[in-house]
Design a protein around this motif. Structure first.
Motif, mmCIF file in Angstrom:
data_model
loop_
_atom_site.group_PDB
_atom_site.id
_atom_site.type_symbol
_atom_site.label_atom_id
_atom_site.label_comp_id
_atom_site.label_asym_id
_atom_site.label_seq_id
_atom_site.Cartn_x
_atom_site.Cartn_y
_atom_site.Cartn_z
ATOM 1 N N ARG A 274 46.525 33.853 36.332
ATOM 2 C CA ARG A 274 45.875 34.768 35.383
ATOM 3 C C ARG A 274 44.363 34.713 35.596
ATOM 4 O O ARG A 274 43.620 34.044 34.887
ATOM 5 C CB ARG A 274 46.242 34.449 33.941
ATOM 6 C CG ARG A 274 45.750 35.554 32.987
ATOM 7 C CD ARG A 274 46.278 35.396 31.583
ATOM 8 N NE ARG A 274 47.705 35.627 31.488
ATOM 9 C CZ ARG A 274 48.460 35.211 30.465
ATOM 10 N NH1 ARG A 274 47.923 34.537 29.474
ATOM 11 N NH2 ARG A 274 49.756 35.469 30.465
ATOM 12 N N TRP A 288 40.809 43.161 32.617
ATOM 13 C CA TRP A 288 41.566 43.179 33.876
ATOM 14 C C TRP A 288 42.212 41.821 34.084
ATOM 15 O O TRP A 288 41.662 40.796 33.672
ATOM 16 C CB TRP A 288 40.623 43.482 35.053
ATOM 17 C CG TRP A 288 41.287 43.410 36.397
ATOM 18 C CD1 TRP A 288 42.098 44.361 36.958
ATOM 19 C CD2 TRP A 288 41.210 42.344 37.365
ATOM 20 N NE1 TRP A 288 42.522 43.943 38.207
ATOM 21 C CE2 TRP A 288 41.982 42.708 38.484
ATOM 22 C CE3 TRP A 288 40.543 41.110 37.392
ATOM 23 C CZ2 TRP A 288 42.134 41.899 39.603
ATOM 24 C CZ3 TRP A 288 40.694 40.295 38.506
ATOM 25 C CH2 TRP A 288 41.472 40.692 39.600
ATOM 26 N N ASP A 289 43.395 41.836 34.701
ATOM 27 C CA ASP A 289 44.127 40.607 35.017
ATOM 28 C C ASP A 289 44.688 40.773 36.425
ATOM 29 O O ASP A 289 45.414 41.745 36.691
ATOM 30 C CB ASP A 289 45.260 40.437 33.989
ATOM 31 C CG ASP A 289 46.152 39.238 34.268
ATOM 32 O OD1 ASP A 289 46.035 38.619 35.351
ATOM 33 O OD2 ASP A 289 46.990 38.931 33.403
ATOM 34 N N GLN A 291 47.102 39.617 37.823
ATOM 35 C CA GLN A 291 48.560 39.763 37.890
ATOM 36 C C GLN A 291 48.982 41.218 37.694
ATOM 37 O O GLN A 291 50.144 41.567 37.908
ATOM 38 C CB GLN A 291 49.221 38.820 36.878
ATOM 39 C CG GLN A 291 48.971 37.360 37.263
ATOM 40 C CD GLN A 291 49.644 36.356 36.347
ATOM 41 O OE1 GLN A 291 50.209 35.379 36.798
ATOM 42 N NE2 GLN A 291 49.578 36.563 35.047
ATOM 43 N N ARG A 292 48.048 42.058 37.251
ATOM 44 C CA ARG A 292 48.254 43.507 37.199
ATOM 45 C C ARG A 292 47.074 44.144 37.937
ATOM 46 O O ARG A 292 46.242 44.836 37.346
ATOM 47 C CB ARG A 292 48.366 43.993 35.760
ATOM 48 C CG ARG A 292 49.467 43.270 34.986
ATOM 49 C CD ARG A 292 49.705 43.858 33.619
ATOM 50 N NE ARG A 292 50.414 45.110 33.729
ATOM 51 C CZ ARG A 292 51.747 45.220 33.783
ATOM 52 N NH1 ARG A 292 52.499 44.147 33.712
ATOM 53 N NH2 ARG A 292 52.330 46.391 33.891
ATOM 54 N N ASN A 294 46.290 46.498 39.844
ATOM 55 C CA ASN A 294 45.937 47.924 39.940
ATOM 56 C C ASN A 294 45.668 48.587 38.599
ATOM 57 O O ASN A 294 45.597 49.803 38.519
ATOM 58 C CB ASN A 294 47.054 48.664 40.685
ATOM 59 C CG ASN A 294 47.156 48.205 42.124
ATOM 60 O OD1 ASN A 294 46.364 48.614 42.961
ATOM 61 N ND2 ASN A 294 48.090 47.305 42.417
ATOM 62 N N GLU A 295 45.548 47.784 37.542
ATOM 63 C CA GLU A 295 45.396 48.377 36.208
ATOM 64 C C GLU A 295 44.158 47.831 35.507
ATOM 65 O O GLU A 295 43.913 46.628 35.519
ATOM 66 C CB GLU A 295 46.617 48.035 35.340
ATOM 67 C CG GLU A 295 47.909 48.579 35.889
ATOM 68 C CD GLU A 295 49.115 48.087 35.109
ATOM 69 O OE1 GLU A 295 48.958 47.687 33.928
ATOM 70 O OE2 GLU A 295 50.213 48.086 35.688
ATOM 71 N N THR A 311 45.546 52.443 29.659
ATOM 72 C CA THR A 311 45.657 51.865 31.001
ATOM 73 C C THR A 311 45.151 52.876 32.023
ATOM 74 O O THR A 311 45.635 54.004 32.071
ATOM 75 C CB THR A 311 47.121 51.499 31.310
ATOM 76 O OG1 THR A 311 47.564 50.572 30.325
ATOM 77 C CG2 THR A 311 47.261 50.866 32.699
ATOM 78 N N TYR A 313 44.822 53.480 36.007
ATOM 79 C CA TYR A 313 45.387 52.989 37.258
ATOM 80 C C TYR A 313 44.401 53.150 38.410
ATOM 81 O O TYR A 313 43.618 54.108 38.438
ATOM 82 C CB TYR A 313 46.685 53.745 37.592
ATOM 83 C CG TYR A 313 47.809 53.344 36.675
ATOM 84 C CD1 TYR A 313 48.565 52.211 36.944
ATOM 85 C CD2 TYR A 313 48.078 54.082 35.529
ATOM 86 C CE1 TYR A 313 49.572 51.819 36.078
ATOM 87 C CE2 TYR A 313 49.093 53.691 34.659
ATOM 88 C CZ TYR A 313 49.828 52.554 34.939
ATOM 89 O OH TYR A 313 50.818 52.159 34.087
ATOM 90 N N SER A 331 50.874 50.770 44.398
ATOM 91 C CA SER A 331 50.096 49.535 44.266
ATOM 92 C C SER A 331 49.509 49.024 45.580
ATOM 93 O O SER A 331 50.180 49.022 46.604
ATOM 94 C CB SER A 331 50.979 48.426 43.688
ATOM 95 O OG SER A 331 51.444 48.800 42.423
#
Ligand code: NAD
Length: 396
Positions: A274, A288-289, A291-292, A294-295, A311, A313, A331
């Motif tokens: 994280r 932003w994280d 682990q995601r 592209n978001e 969100t 992208y 992604s």
């Protein structure tokens, strides 16, 4: 006119493989790159690993002696992805031999080793790229632009954290990462440079810090040098002492006036990687994280009276996204960031122009790390020093 550039990769563990793939994939994504990397030699102290990597990744040769790679007359650029205790020796030797370097963070075991590398690079006049690749995430670049444009108003709060579980298993092997003579610092060196660099990349310089640290898992199973790469678990065997910190938590004051917290752990059960930030301004916020990847979570006062994050992208026109994918919702991945890093490294050599992030950015991050380390011992606020201190050490 495109020309070839001879490249060596030293340390063929996790990161050395990622660098090599970065060079190999460069032309798939950046066909106009003016330099074509020629993979001349792969080096690893474990000869069999060097040989297998060379075969797998298409190097012309391999060696178990990193000096051969640095001194090779057809090598102009050197990737250094060895354990931290070798960063200084190899990077200084490469710079003095006139080779450009792509060096993994933290660039040495302790900040003084980072400064020594920076001095050698400066004296030799070679280009440097440092593996602070989270800057290249397209939605992070978008976040940076939003903040700089004032779209979120005045930034008041920042929370940066990198909470990982790679060392949460007490049977995780006692590799070089946990020893003073191997890694030097614990999470302060291993992941805090990423967290600090991201904070300073988005909000500008950090002026002062108040930090605490802890080692939660005090012993781990001993393993022979060279066994395995990355992080791995072993059952049974002799236990040895963990010599550096698992956790750091810190209050920070930015020069801009913003206030925040930075937190790192390698033994945090729950999150995996994280690596994240949250920014709050007077007119909006974002988060932003990794682990995601592209978001981006974005909240702006938009006149509708509706409250809440939306969100956003990753999409074309954000950073180098369209080098990898054609449209939002498709992604990008981790290795892609290293392809971008390879491109920035080679174009900075070709153009004879230093690009970010290089030694200046890691020095700036290690100045903050150094102040955090001092604060952990003093128990009080510590000011962050600026630039590369003189060899005799200019203190903070
Ligand atoms: N940018 C990032 O996010 C990121 C991620 C992971 C690792 N890293 C950095 O990359 C570096 C390597 O980490 P890793 O996870 O790949 O480690 P690793 O243990 O998987 O690999 C290190 C490799 O170096 C080799 N090596 C050891 N001594 C050597 C010598 N004398 N000559 C040549 N090779 C030698 C080892 O045999 C091993 O193959 C570290 O400095 C780490 O901080 C950066």
């Amino acid at each position: 006119m495109r020309r070839e550039i001879g490249v060596a990769v030293i340390g063929m563990g996790w990161m050395g493989q990622v660098h090599s793939r970065g060079y190999r994939r460069l032309f798939h994504h950046y066909p106009e790159c003016p330099l074509r990397p020629r993979l001349v030699v792969a080096a690893d102290a474990v000869g069999e690993r060097a040989r297998q990597s060379a075969e797998l990744l298409g190097f012309e040769g391999w060696t178990a002696d990193w000096r051969e790679a640095v001194e090779h007359p057809e090598v102009e650029a050197v990737s250094i992805a060895t354990p931290n205790y070798l960063h200084r020796e190899i990077a200084v030797a490469a710079a003095r031999a006139g080779k450009h370097i792509w060096l993994e963070k933290p660039c040495g075991r302790v900040p003084e080793e980072t400064y020594e590398i920076a001095r050698a690079v400066e004296e030799a006049g070679v280009r440097s790229t440092v593996g602070l690749m989270y800057r290249h995430v397209p939605v992070v670049e978008h976040a940076r632009e939003l903040i700089a444009s004032g779209a979120l108003g005045e930034i008041t709060h920042y929370r940066g954290y990198f909470l990982a579980d790679y060392a949460a298993d007490p049977h995780g092997a006692l590799t070089w990462r946990y020893k003073l003579d191997g890694a030097g610092l614990g999470v302060l060196g291993d992941i805090m440079p990423h967290t600090v660099d991201m904070a300073q990349n988005l909000l500008g310089p950090i002026e002062s810090v108040l930090a605490q640290k802890e080692t939660f898992i005090k012993e781990r199973p001993e393993v022979p040098e060279g066994m395995g790469t990355g992080h791995f678990v072993v059952e049974g065997g002799e236990m040895g002492a963990v010599e550096n910190e698992d956790y750091v938590g810190c209050l920070v004051r930015f020069a801009s006036g913003a206030r925040g917290t930075l937190e790192n752990s390698r033994v945090c059960v729950g999150p995996h990687v994280r690596n994240a930030f949250e920014v709050n301004g007077t007119e909006g916020a974002l988060a932003w994280d990794f682990q995601r990847l592209n978001e981006l979570e974005l909240y702006r006062f938009d006149g509708t009276g509706e409250r809440g994050y939306k969100t956003v992208y990753a999409a074309p026109k954000m950073g180098d996204f369209e080098r990898f994918q054609p449209g939002a919702g498709i992604s990008m991945g981790y290795d892609d960031l290293k392809v971008t890093e390879a491109y920035r490294f080679l174009t900075s050599i070709y153009e004879g122009r230093q690009k970010e992030p290089g030694m200046a950015e890691i020095v700036s991050a290690m100045r903050v790390v150094e102040a955090m380390d001092r604060s952990c011992r003093s128990g009080g606020w510590e000011a962050v020093g600026q630039g590369v201190p003189s060899e005799r050490g200019a203190g903070a």
